[in-house]
Design a protein around this motif. Structure first.
Motif, PDB file in Angstrom:
ATOM      1  N   ILE A 165       9.148   3.009   4.411  1.00 33.83           N
ATOM      2  CA  ILE A 165       9.463   3.255   3.001  1.00 33.83           C
ATOM      3  C   ILE A 165       8.542   2.381   2.156  1.00 33.83           C
ATOM      4  CG2 ILE A 165      11.271   3.083   1.245  1.00 33.83           C
ATOM      5  CD1 ILE A 165      13.308   3.286   3.547  1.00 33.83           C
ATOM      6  N   CYS A 166       7.717   3.007   1.344  1.00 38.48           N
ATOM      7  CA  CYS A 166       6.795   2.238   0.516  1.00 38.48           C
ATOM      8  C   CYS A 166       7.161   2.371  -0.953  1.00 38.48           C
ATOM      9  CB  CYS A 166       5.353   2.696   0.755  1.00 38.48           C
ATOM     10  SG  CYS A 166       4.791   2.267   2.402  1.00 38.48           S
ATOM     11  N   ARG A 167       7.098   1.271  -1.662  1.00 39.50           N
ATOM     12  CA  ARG A 167       7.462   1.270  -3.074  1.00 39.50           C
ATOM     13  C   ARG A 167       6.477   0.427  -3.864  1.00 39.50           C
ATOM     14  NH1 ARG A 167      10.484   4.664  -2.088  1.00 39.50           N
ATOM     15  NH2 ARG A 167      12.733   4.678  -1.817  1.00 39.50           N
ATOM     16  N   TYR A 168       6.311   0.765  -5.121  1.00 44.17           N
ATOM     17  CA  TYR A 168       5.548  -0.095  -6.023  1.00 44.17           C
ATOM     18  C   TYR A 168       6.488  -1.148  -6.580  1.00 44.17           C
ATOM     19  CZ  TYR A 168       1.575   3.092  -5.986  1.00 44.17           C
ATOM     20  OH  TYR A 168       0.506   3.852  -5.616  1.00 44.17           O
ATOM     21  N   GLU A 226       0.838  -1.204   0.000  1.00 42.07           N
ATOM     22  CA  GLU A 226       0.000   0.000   0.000  1.00 42.07           C
ATOM     23  C   GLU A 226       0.869   1.248   0.000  1.00 42.07           C
ATOM     24  OE1 GLU A 226      -3.182  -1.688   3.226  1.00 42.07           O
ATOM     25  OE2 GLU A 226      -1.036  -1.573   3.534  1.00 42.07           O
ATOM     26  N   PRO A 227       0.284   2.346  -0.445  1.00 44.08           N
ATOM     27  CA  PRO A 227       1.024   3.601  -0.319  1.00 44.08           C
ATOM     28  C   PRO A 227       1.187   3.959   1.155  1.00 44.08           C
ATOM     29  CG  PRO A 227      -0.923   3.859  -1.715  1.00 44.08           C
ATOM     30  CD  PRO A 227      -1.020   2.517  -1.082  1.00 44.08           C
ATOM     31  N   ARG A 228       2.230   4.671   1.413  1.00 48.89           N
ATOM     32  CA  ARG A 228       2.602   5.001   2.794  1.00 48.89           C
ATOM     33  C   ARG A 228       1.513   5.640   3.637  1.00 48.89           C
ATOM     34  NH1 ARG A 228       7.620   7.486   5.851  1.00 48.89           N
ATOM     35  NH2 ARG A 228       6.299   8.992   6.906  1.00 48.89           N
ATOM     36  N   PRO A 229       0.827   6.661   3.144  1.00 43.45           N
ATOM     37  CA  PRO A 229      -0.198   7.299   4.007  1.00 43.45           C
ATOM     38  C   PRO A 229      -1.278   6.301   4.437  1.00 43.45           C
ATOM     39  CG  PRO A 229       0.095   8.543   1.968  1.00 43.45           C
ATOM     40  CD  PRO A 229       0.915   7.302   1.839  1.00 43.45           C
ATOM     41  N   ILE A 230      -1.640   5.415   3.530  1.00 42.40           N
ATOM     42  CA  ILE A 230      -2.685   4.447   3.865  1.00 42.40           C
ATOM     43  C   ILE A 230      -2.162   3.439   4.888  1.00 42.40           C
ATOM     44  CG2 ILE A 230      -4.108   2.586   2.932  1.00 42.40           C
ATOM     45  CD1 ILE A 230      -4.479   4.246   0.440  1.00 42.40           C
ATOM     46  N   LEU A 231      -0.945   3.016   4.708  1.00 36.75           N
ATOM     47  CA  LEU A 231      -0.343   2.075   5.642  1.00 36.75           C
ATOM     48  C   LEU A 231      -0.301   2.661   7.052  1.00 36.75           C
ATOM     49  CD1 LEU A 231       1.173  -0.686   5.836  1.00 36.75           C
ATOM     50  CD2 LEU A 231       3.270   0.613   5.582  1.00 36.75           C
ATOM     51  N   VAL A 253      11.682  -4.788   8.319  1.00 32.82           N
ATOM     52  CA  VAL A 253      10.453  -5.482   7.947  1.00 32.82           C
ATOM     53  C   VAL A 253      10.266  -5.326   6.451  1.00 32.82           C
ATOM     54  CG1 VAL A 253       7.937  -5.496   8.165  1.00 32.82           C
ATOM     55  CG2 VAL A 253       9.359  -5.045  10.176  1.00 32.82           C
ATOM     56  N   MET A 254       9.858  -6.417   5.766  1.00 23.54           N
ATOM     57  CA  MET A 254       9.511  -6.294   4.350  1.00 23.54           C
ATOM     58  C   MET A 254       8.127  -6.923   4.160  1.00 23.54           C
ATOM     59  SD  MET A 254      13.162  -7.166   2.622  1.00 23.54           S
ATOM     60  CE  MET A 254      13.117  -6.243   1.158  1.00 23.54           C
ATOM     61  N   ASP A 255       7.159  -6.075   3.787  1.00 27.07           N
ATOM     62  CA  ASP A 255       5.769  -6.515   3.690  1.00 27.07           C
ATOM     63  C   ASP A 255       5.200  -6.135   2.332  1.00 27.07           C
ATOM     64  OD1 ASP A 255       2.698  -5.342   5.262  1.00 27.07           O
ATOM     65  OD2 ASP A 255       3.122  -7.243   4.275  1.00 27.07           O
TER      66      ASP A 255
END
Lengths: 111, 483
Positions: free
Chosen positions: B332-335, B304-309, B361-363
């Motif tokens: 850190i969020c990435r597509y 998910e994008p960072r703000p949503i997470l 963590v990698m999710d």
């Protein structure tokens, strides 16, 4: 080309350690004798005695005959056992043959 | 002991070669154009120059000056090293300016005298040639070419210098070089590749041959960053015998009980389960536990994008923002589709070296898996594991599987990489979504093997053990949610 004022400038890079270099000197001498000496300015650069002279033209192989003038530069690699590249070059620039009167090229002692 | 070697300073390379390039011998670096050979050469030159092995960099395709500029662009400060007299450059580019015609036999004495002068006058100890392919152009007959190459390598030996020769390959596999001879005369042969694998660029490096020395076999992932080439060897420095003594609390009593005392230090945990089973929640718990304790945590999100997470965590009573603001947590969020796995590995490495997190963590890694080829993903996972172990960090990776499949899934290398595997699942047969989890594997530890329930409550999470009766009851009426 105005051959009266601008002779072709050639430099032969050789190395005393290099057998093809020795042959190239002899072959160059033989070929140039067929052409008018004031049309061709030749220099010989021996890398064993003067390694830095090869740096200007960035010589990696010996023997290399380099046409410094006129532009563009050109390199002829090898001992000139195939004389065609040099002959074609000389004729392209209108260097006149001596028609049976071999001339020594006194610009350089080794020639 | 072993043969004398010179370190290269290229991250990962000295590990692959058990110590670097052979001193006083010739190394061949082959690869198609654009595979990074010149960068390899420049990094090596910089390293040698700084370690009292003055190199002479011979440029044929590009002038010495251009090579220095390229090196400066990578932050290698080559121009400075040259100005300080710690390294030298030579140009052999002029013959490219005009036609070169062959009139008979020739040899390599022009270059040989030049190299002799450099060694004698400037005390050069290494000679790097970029590239042999450009040097031997126009290409002579194979027999003569062989002689020239032998002459070159023999000269380097005679002068007692370490030689590194770059050569171009016609393809990534198959015949090694366009010249076809160099690999026989060089003691170390390195191949660099840059292939396309399911629309992704995949760079790799291989130690193809290393005479009289052990080395890592096969291809290893590498990447080119703004600071140069970085290689990821898959078997890092010997890991000390795993001693599972230290644990840290997850902050949830039931969870600590389930894991037999808390999360293990320096371990890689894989949490596996279908979407909706609570993996992200568990990841959040793990991250929070560390950050709240004052440790540094990096949370990589690929779902998910960072703000949503961040908002989702807040909604279930795990506010992350204060921890982010305090500097203990980085999210850190990435597509995954727009991601290069090599870049991600590099970003991980740089992140670890600069930020020094103790937990990562990698999710979820499944998002990455679906966006890459099997081979790339495998190399990536092994690269991550190697990186983590090299630095002694702990990590939690989440993996998405189909409902009911949690126990059965998976590529063997993932199970090997993990020190602990937690399986999560859920059933929707009751009014509430019933989330369960159990520890499948936990290396070096005694742990509960029974299932536990994960309950989301206002203000947080609760983990409680299921009684056998409850479990059997659930099982018999189980009605998994179709996806």
């Amino acid at each position: 080309m105005d051959r009266d004022r601008h002779p072709i400038e050639l430099v032969l890079y050789i190395s005393a350690s290099s057998p093809p270099s020795v042959r190239a000197l002899a072959n160059l001498r033989r070929i140039l004798r067929q052409y008018k000496s004031d049309h061709v300015a030749v220099d010989v650069c021996d890398l064993t005695t003067d390694p830095s002279c090869g740096e200007r033209d960035q010589i990696a192989f010996t023997p290399t005959l380099c046409k410094r003038a006129p532009d563009p530069p050109m390199w002829i690699l090898g001992d000139l056992s195939r004389p065609e590249p040099l002959i074609e070059l000389l004729e392209y620039y209108g260097v006149e043959p001596t028609h049976g009167h071999p001339q020594a090229h006194h610009r350089h002692p080794r020639l | 002991m072993g043969i004398p070697k010179l370190t290269t300073g290229i991250p990962g390379f000295d590990i692959l070669t058990h110590g670097g390039i052979p001193e006083g011998r010739a190394t061949l670096v082959a690869g198609r154009s654009g595979t990074g050979k010149t960068i390899f050469a420049l990094q090596l030159a910089a390293h040698l120059a700084r370690h009292h092995v003055p190199p002479l960099l011979v440029g044929v395709e590009e002038s010495g000056e251009d090579l220095l500029v390229t090196g400066d662009g990578l932050g290698l400060e080559l121009s400075t090293l040259r100005d300080e007299g710690k390294m030298f450059v030579a140009d052999l580019t002029r013959p490219m300016e005009g036609p070169t015609v062959v009139s008979g036999d020739y040899d390599l004495y022009g270059l040989i005298h030049r190299l002799e002068a450099a060694v004698k006058e400037r005390k050069v100890k290494a000679i790097i040639i970029d590239s042999a392919t450009a040097l031997f152009s126009p290409r002579p007959a194979p027999e003569q070419l062989r002689n020239h190459f032998f002459q070159l390598v023999h000269t380097l030996r005679r002068l007692g210098v370490t030689g590194v020769i770059l050569a171009e390959s016609p393809g990534d596999y198959g015949q090694l070089t366009t010249l076809g001879v160099e690999d026989y005369v060089c003691d170390l042969v390195v191949i660099m590749r840059n292939t396309i694998d399911l629309d992704r660029r995949r760079r790799s490096i291989e130690v193809n041959k290393y005479r009289r020395s052990g080395h890592f076999k096969g291809e290893y992932p590498c990447t080119v960053t703004t600071r140069g080439l970085v290689i990821f060897p898959q078997n890092p420095k010997e890991r000390p015998d795993f001693v599972a003594v230290e644990r840290f609390s997850s902050g949830v009593p039931g969870l600590d009980e389930m894991t037999g005392g808390g999360w293990l230090r320096n371990s890689i945990i894989i949490v596996r389960g279908p979407t909706g089973s609570g993996k992200t929640m568990l990841s959040g718990l793990y991250a929070r536990a560390g950050a709240v304790r004052g440790e540094r945590v990096v949370y990589y999100g690929f779902e998910e994008p960072r703000p949503i997470l961040v908002r989702n965590f807040e909604l279930i009573g795990m506010p992350m923002t204060p921890l982010i603001n305090s500097g203990n947590l980085r999210v850190i969020c990435r597509y995954p589709e727009s991601l290069s796995l090599e870049d991600l590995l590099v970003s991980l490495r740089i992140g670890i070296e600069e930020y020094s997190p103790s937990l990562i963590v990698m999710d979820s890694i499944s998002s990455i898996e679906h966006a890459s080829s099997e081979k790339s993903f495998r190399q990536f996972i092994i690269g991550v594991a190697a990186l983590l172990r090299e630095h002694g960090r702990s990590a939690l990776l989440t993996q998405t599987v189909m409902p009911g499949e949690a126990a059965r899934h998976t590529a063997p290398y993932l199970s090997t990489v993990a020190d602990a595997i937690l399986s999560m699942d859920y059933s929707a047969d009751s009014y509430e979504l019933d989330r369960q989890m159990r520890v499948i594997k936990m290396r070096g530890s005694s742990h509960a093997t029974n299932p536990y329930r994960l309950v989301i409550e206002p203000g947080g999470l609760k983990v409680e053990k299921l009684t056998q009766a409850e479990y059997l009851n659930k099982k018999s009426t189980k009605n998994t949610v179709p996806t």
